[in-house]
Design a protein around this motif. Sequence first.
Motif, mmCIF file in Angstrom:
data_model
loop_
_atom_site.group_PDB
_atom_site.id
_atom_site.type_symbol
_atom_site.label_atom_id
_atom_site.label_comp_id
_atom_site.label_asym_id
_atom_site.label_seq_id
_atom_site.Cartn_x
_atom_site.Cartn_y
_atom_site.Cartn_z
ATOM 1 N N ARG A 122 4.878 13.264 2.384
ATOM 2 C CA ARG A 122 5.572 12.228 2.666
ATOM 3 C C ARG A 122 4.997 11.057 2.370
ATOM 4 O O ARG A 122 3.808 11.147 1.595
ATOM 5 C CB ARG A 122 5.051 11.910 3.841
ATOM 6 N N LEU A 167 0.984 -1.283 -0.354
ATOM 7 C CA LEU A 167 0.106 0.166 0.405
ATOM 8 C C LEU A 167 1.103 1.025 0.293
ATOM 9 O O LEU A 167 2.068 1.388 0.784
ATOM 10 C CB LEU A 167 -0.723 -0.178 1.186
ATOM 11 N N ASP A 221 -4.640 -2.697 11.476
ATOM 12 C CA ASP A 221 -4.651 -3.298 10.606
ATOM 13 C C ASP A 221 -5.258 -4.314 10.633
ATOM 14 O O ASP A 221 -4.658 -5.632 11.206
ATOM 15 C CB ASP A 221 -3.664 -3.520 9.659
ATOM 16 N N ILE A 254 -1.219 8.646 11.846
ATOM 17 C CA ILE A 254 0.062 9.551 12.053
ATOM 18 C C ILE A 254 -0.606 10.767 12.099
ATOM 19 O O ILE A 254 -1.634 11.111 12.178
ATOM 20 C CB ILE A 254 0.675 9.374 10.116
ATOM 21 N N ARG A 296 2.893 -5.572 3.483
ATOM 22 C CA ARG A 296 1.523 -6.876 3.796
ATOM 23 C C ARG A 296 1.922 -7.968 2.682
ATOM 24 O O ARG A 296 1.768 -8.359 2.061
ATOM 25 C CB ARG A 296 0.641 -6.182 3.969
ATOM 26 N N LEU A 353 -3.614 10.092 9.356
ATOM 27 C CA LEU A 353 -4.552 8.537 10.358
ATOM 28 C C LEU A 353 -5.103 8.634 11.503
ATOM 29 O O LEU A 353 -4.621 9.052 12.252
ATOM 30 C CB LEU A 353 -3.195 7.677 9.346
ATOM 31 N N HIS A 405 -2.393 2.255 15.955
ATOM 32 C CA HIS A 405 -0.976 3.542 15.447
ATOM 33 C C HIS A 405 -1.609 4.734 14.428
ATOM 34 O O HIS A 405 -3.320 3.968 14.231
ATOM 35 C CB HIS A 405 -0.299 2.200 14.748
ATOM 36 N N HIS A 441 -6.115 3.145 13.860
ATOM 37 C CA HIS A 441 -6.632 2.003 13.264
ATOM 38 C C HIS A 441 -5.702 0.588 14.427
ATOM 39 O O HIS A 441 -4.993 1.090 14.370
ATOM 40 C CB HIS A 441 -6.745 2.292 12.108
ATOM 41 N N TYR A 443 0.731 11.578 2.094
ATOM 42 C CA TYR A 443 0.163 12.694 2.907
ATOM 43 C C TYR A 443 0.606 13.985 2.232
ATOM 44 O O TYR A 443 2.582 13.917 1.994
ATOM 45 C CB TYR A 443 1.107 12.263 4.278
ATOM 46 N N ASN A 450 1.085 5.017 0.206
ATOM 47 C CA ASN A 450 0.390 6.072 0.921
ATOM 48 C C ASN A 450 1.168 7.768 1.323
ATOM 49 O O ASN A 450 2.204 7.553 1.177
ATOM 50 C CB ASN A 450 0.000 5.951 2.496
ATOM 51 N N TRP A 460 7.071 -4.734 11.549
ATOM 52 C CA TRP A 460 5.867 -4.605 12.907
ATOM 53 C C TRP A 460 5.309 -6.125 12.913
ATOM 54 O O TRP A 460 4.598 -6.350 11.931
ATOM 55 C CB TRP A 460 4.507 -3.394 12.884
ATOM 56 N N PHE A 462 4.528 9.544 14.605
ATOM 57 C CA PHE A 462 3.578 7.844 14.688
ATOM 58 C C PHE A 462 3.094 7.887 15.955
ATOM 59 O O PHE A 462 4.169 8.576 17.015
ATOM 60 C CB PHE A 462 4.548 7.203 14.284
ATOM 61 N N SER A 490 3.614 -6.564 18.767
ATOM 62 C CA SER A 490 2.666 -5.816 18.373
ATOM 63 C C SER A 490 2.000 -5.441 16.476
ATOM 64 O O SER A 490 1.517 -4.445 16.450
ATOM 65 C CB SER A 490 4.696 -4.692 17.764
ATOM 66 N N ARG A 491 2.242 -6.319 16.268
ATOM 67 C CA ARG A 491 1.565 -6.741 14.511
ATOM 68 C C ARG A 491 0.109 -5.822 15.039
ATOM 69 O O ARG A 491 -0.618 -5.492 14.073
ATOM 70 C CB ARG A 491 1.292 -7.992 14.544
ATOM 71 N N ASN A 541 4.776 6.607 2.334
ATOM 72 C CA ASN A 541 4.677 5.463 3.401
ATOM 73 C C ASN A 541 4.091 4.053 2.672
ATOM 74 O O ASN A 541 3.458 4.071 1.869
ATOM 75 C CB ASN A 541 4.413 5.527 4.502
HETATM 76 C C1 MD3 Z 1 1.570 -0.975 13.073
HETATM 77 N N1 MD3 Z 1 0.197 3.729 7.566
HETATM 78 O O1 MD3 Z 1 -1.136 2.325 6.098
HETATM 79 S S1 MD3 Z 1 3.041 2.772 8.469
HETATM 80 C C2 MD3 Z 1 -1.477 2.067 7.322
HETATM 81 O O2 MD3 Z 1 2.552 5.861 8.269
HETATM 82 C C3 MD3 Z 1 -0.694 2.524 7.951
HETATM 83 O O3 MD3 Z 1 1.134 5.382 6.371
HETATM 84 C C4 MD3 Z 1 1.102 4.372 8.737
HETATM 85 O O4 MD3 Z 1 -0.616 2.844 9.512
HETATM 86 C C5 MD3 Z 1 1.862 5.364 7.766
HETATM 87 O O5 MD3 Z 1 -2.900 1.316 7.508
HETATM 88 C C6 MD3 Z 1 2.286 4.216 9.274
HETATM 89 C C7 MD3 Z 1 3.289 2.341 10.540
HETATM 90 C C8 MD3 Z 1 2.253 1.151 10.733
HETATM 91 C C9 MD3 Z 1 1.329 -0.060 9.652
HETATM 92 C C10 MD3 Z 1 1.387 -1.196 10.326
HETATM 93 C C11 MD3 Z 1 1.321 -1.171 11.642
HETATM 94 C C12 MD3 Z 1 2.638 0.847 11.784
HETATM 95 C C13 MD3 Z 1 1.847 -0.472 12.235
HETATM 96 C C14 MD3 Z 1 0.436 -2.252 12.481
HETATM 97 C C15 MD3 Z 1 0.547 -2.865 13.046
HETATM 98 C C16 MD3 Z 1 1.291 -2.245 13.888
#
Ligand code: MD3
Length: 214
Positions: free
Chosen positions: A205, A119, A134, A190, A211, A129, A188, A132, A123, A121, A179, A155, A183-184, A207
Amino acid sequence: MPLFDTVPSIATREELAPGAWLLHGFALDQAGALLAGIGRIAEQSPFRNLVTPGGKTMSVAMTNCGAVGWHSDRRGYRYVELDPVTGRPWPKLPASFARLAHAAAAAVRFDDYMPDVCLVNRYAAGTRLTLHRDHDERDRCAPIMSVSLGLPATFLFGGLVRADPQRRIRLGHGDVVVWGGPSRMRYHGIQPVKPGEHPLTGAYRFNLTFRIAR
Ligand code: MD3
Ligand code: FE
C-alpha cells in the motif's frame, strides 16, 4: 463559473467530520501516473525506515518529494531541505502530483492549495502507523491531503486528545482525503495492513501525504 462544475466528485464525497472530506476514488484515473512518479522518486531518494527519537525503527518505509522532506532520527522529528541519505535535495514534486493535490483541494473549496512537500509512505503486510498527530508543520491550520494507492487499509480517526474514541475508516485504492479545519489536528493512525496482492502495486500500500510545511 457554473454552479455544478465539480459534479463528477460530488456523488462520491463524504464529510467524515467537520473539515475532513473523503473523496472516494478521486485519484483512480491518475493511479498509474502517480505510481510511475513514486518509482522515479524512489530512484533518486530511496525508501527508508526512519528511527524515532525514542530509538524505534518505524515499520512504514518513507521517502519525500518537494522543497523539504519529513525526517526523523534520535534528534527528533523535523523537515529537512536535503535528503540525509543522499545528501542531495529531495526530488521535485511531479506535475501530476501537484495537479491532483490542487484539484482535490478545490473540490472541497480549499482554493490555491500549493503543498511544498509530499511524504510517500510504503506499507507491506503487517506495517502499521501508531496513533499520532501531524504537528511538525509551521502552520497547523493548513490542510493536509492524502492519496491511498494499492492494498486497502483501515484508518483510525480519533479526536483532539489521544484518549478520544476512534472511528475505523477503510481507505482503498484511489481514495483521497482532505484534512482541514477542525479535523487537522486530530489523532490518527493506520492498522496493520493485511497481506494481499494488488494488480498495480503488488504486496504494497502506498500513501501520498501532501502538506504545507513551511
Ligand atoms: C488526519 N499517514 O504520514 S494519511 C502520516 O495512510 C499519516 O500513510 C497515514 O498519518 C497513511 O502522518 C494516514 C491520512 C492523514 C494524514 C494527515 C492527517 C490523516 C490525517 C492529519 C490530521 C488528521
Ligand atoms: Fe499523520
